[in-house]
Design an enzyme around this catalytic site. Structure first.
Site, short mmCIF file in Angstrom:
data_model
loop_
_atom_site.label_atom_id
_atom_site.label_comp_id
_atom_site.label_asym_id
_atom_site.label_seq_id
_atom_site.Cartn_x
_atom_site.Cartn_y
_atom_site.Cartn_z
CB THR A 289 43.75 29.53 29.26
OG1 THR A 289 43.49 30.57 28.64
CG2 THR A 289 45.43 29.55 29.44
CB SER B 53 35.21 30.09 29.32
OG SER B 53 36.08 31.18 29.90
CB THR C 66 40.57 32.14 33.70
OG1 THR C 66 40.94 32.87 32.43
CG2 THR C 66 41.60 31.20 34.22
CG ASP C 67 38.46 34.99 29.48
OD1 ASP C 67 39.29 35.38 30.36
OD2 ASP C 67 38.67 34.71 28.20
N1 ASP Z 1 39.94 32.76 27.01
C1 ASP Z 1 40.33 31.81 28.01
C2 ASP Z 1 39.18 31.18 28.64
O1 ASP Z 1 38.38 31.59 29.37
C3 ASP Z 1 41.01 32.38 29.20
C4 ASP Z 1 41.49 31.31 30.20
O2 ASP Z 1 41.01 30.30 30.40
O3 ASP Z 1 42.53 31.80 31.09
O4 ASP Z 1 38.83 30.16 27.92
#
Ligand code: ASP
Length: 332
Positions: A15, A62, A95-96
């Site tokens: 993200t 991710s 973040t995931d």
């Molecule tokens: N789906 C995203 C990822 O993990 C979520 C994020 O980065 O906050 O790449």
């Protein structure tokens, strides 16, 4: 005037590299679309902190993390961390699964220079995007002498976390990341980088990055589970199972029966807790019910899986030696 430290940024997507047509939305966007050069251009303050150079290692959401990218990332970290004048490495990530990648790097990298993961909860086009400050703070930490010898670090929302402890604990808030059980290692406030303590445990020698990754899966214990999933996984040749057990590592009797059969078939079984905090009691190995189900100590199921993956890849014999496997989890 002395030169600024050299910091290398390895970009993988997430993200922090996300974009949306609607700046007012933090939830509807496409992750992993903005190149790292654009992310850096949005943070001119970086120029007064470090000599930054960047490498676009990947561009992925991710949630779709794969082992081959972990291997590539480990190789790039190893390459850059021994270049003569590199002071630190920053990895931008989604973040995931950040807590899993951080754990993987913590367990496999010697880290002669600081390695700092950062991310963002809001896309780069969002009102109040958190990525730019997180990136700046991560570079500040990577360039700071106090970050040396602290293992892999995670910097978000002005906090500095140890890779082993950090977890994502909220779906959308910018303070989504917390460290259990002892809180963050420190904080960043503008130029001030304060690391108040060392990571709880960081004495383990690095494990090799696997050439071949064993099948290790996670299952959960809950009201009236069937044994169909365990039996299917064992039938498919799984090498390790991590149980997201209830409470202090309690496993439903139906699953205990299935897991005993799994152990008899040579599968390593590790009990973690689905509670989100606390230490799963380590029973004596002679315990009649779960003595051969190793305790994950205080690792959550996802982090326990990373350790089990690496441990079984290095030494498949650990599956039939719960005492030695328990020693690894107890000291990791
Ligand atoms: N789906 C995203 C990822 O993990 C979520 C994020 O980065 O906050 O790449």
């Amino acid at each position: 005037m002395s030169q600024l430290p050299r910091v290398v940024i390895l970009a993988t997507g997430g993200t922090i590299a996300g974009a949306s047509a609607n700046p007012a939305s933090s939830a509807r966007y496409q992750a992993a679309t903005v190149p790292v050069t654009t992310l850096l251009a949005a943070v001119p303050a970086l120029q007064s902190v470090a000599r930054v150079e960047a490498e676009q290692v990947a561009q992925v959401d991710s949630k779709d993390m794969v082992f081959s990218l972990w291997s590539t990332l480990a190789a790039r970290v190893q390459y850059w961390s021994v270049q003569p004048d590199v002071a630190g490495i920053v990895i931008t990530h989604g973040t995931d699964t950040l807590e899993e990648t951080a754990m993987f790097l913590q367990l496999t990298q010697a880290c002669p220079v600081p390695v700092v993961l950062t991310a963002a909860m809001r896309p780069s086009t969002s009102l109040s995007a958190d990525g730019p400050l997180n990136l700046l703070d991560a570079v500040r930490v990577a360039a700071h002498p106090d970050a040396c010898g602290k293992g892999v670090l995670v910097v978000l929302n002005q906090q500095i976390h140890a890779a082993r402890d950090v977890v994502k604990a909220h779906t959308s808030a910018v303070d989504a990341f917390v460290s259990v059980p002892c809180g963050p290692l420190g904080f960043v406030q503008d130029e001030l980088v304060r690391i108040a303590r060392a990571p709880v445990r960081s004495g383990m020698a690095p494990l090799p990055v696997p050439q071949h990754w064993p099948d290790v899966e996670i299952i959960a214990s809950y009201a009236q589970p069937g044994r169909i999933v365990v039996d299917a996984l064992v039938g498919a040749g799984v090498r390790g199972l991590v149980i997201a057990a209830a409470g202090n590592g309690s496993v439903h009797e139906t699953l205990v029966a299935a897991l005993r059969d799994a152990v008899a078939a040579g599968v390593a079984v590790v009990r973690s807790s689905r509670t989100g905090a606390g230490h799963v009691a380590i029973p004596p190995v002679v315990d009649p019910v779960c003595g051969t189900f190793v305790s994950a100590a205080d690792l959550n199921p996802y982090k326990a899986r990373v350790l089990l993956l690496l441990a079984l890849a290095q030494d498949p014999g650990l599956a039939s030696d719960p005492e030695r496997l328990q020693g690894l989890f107890a000291s990791s």
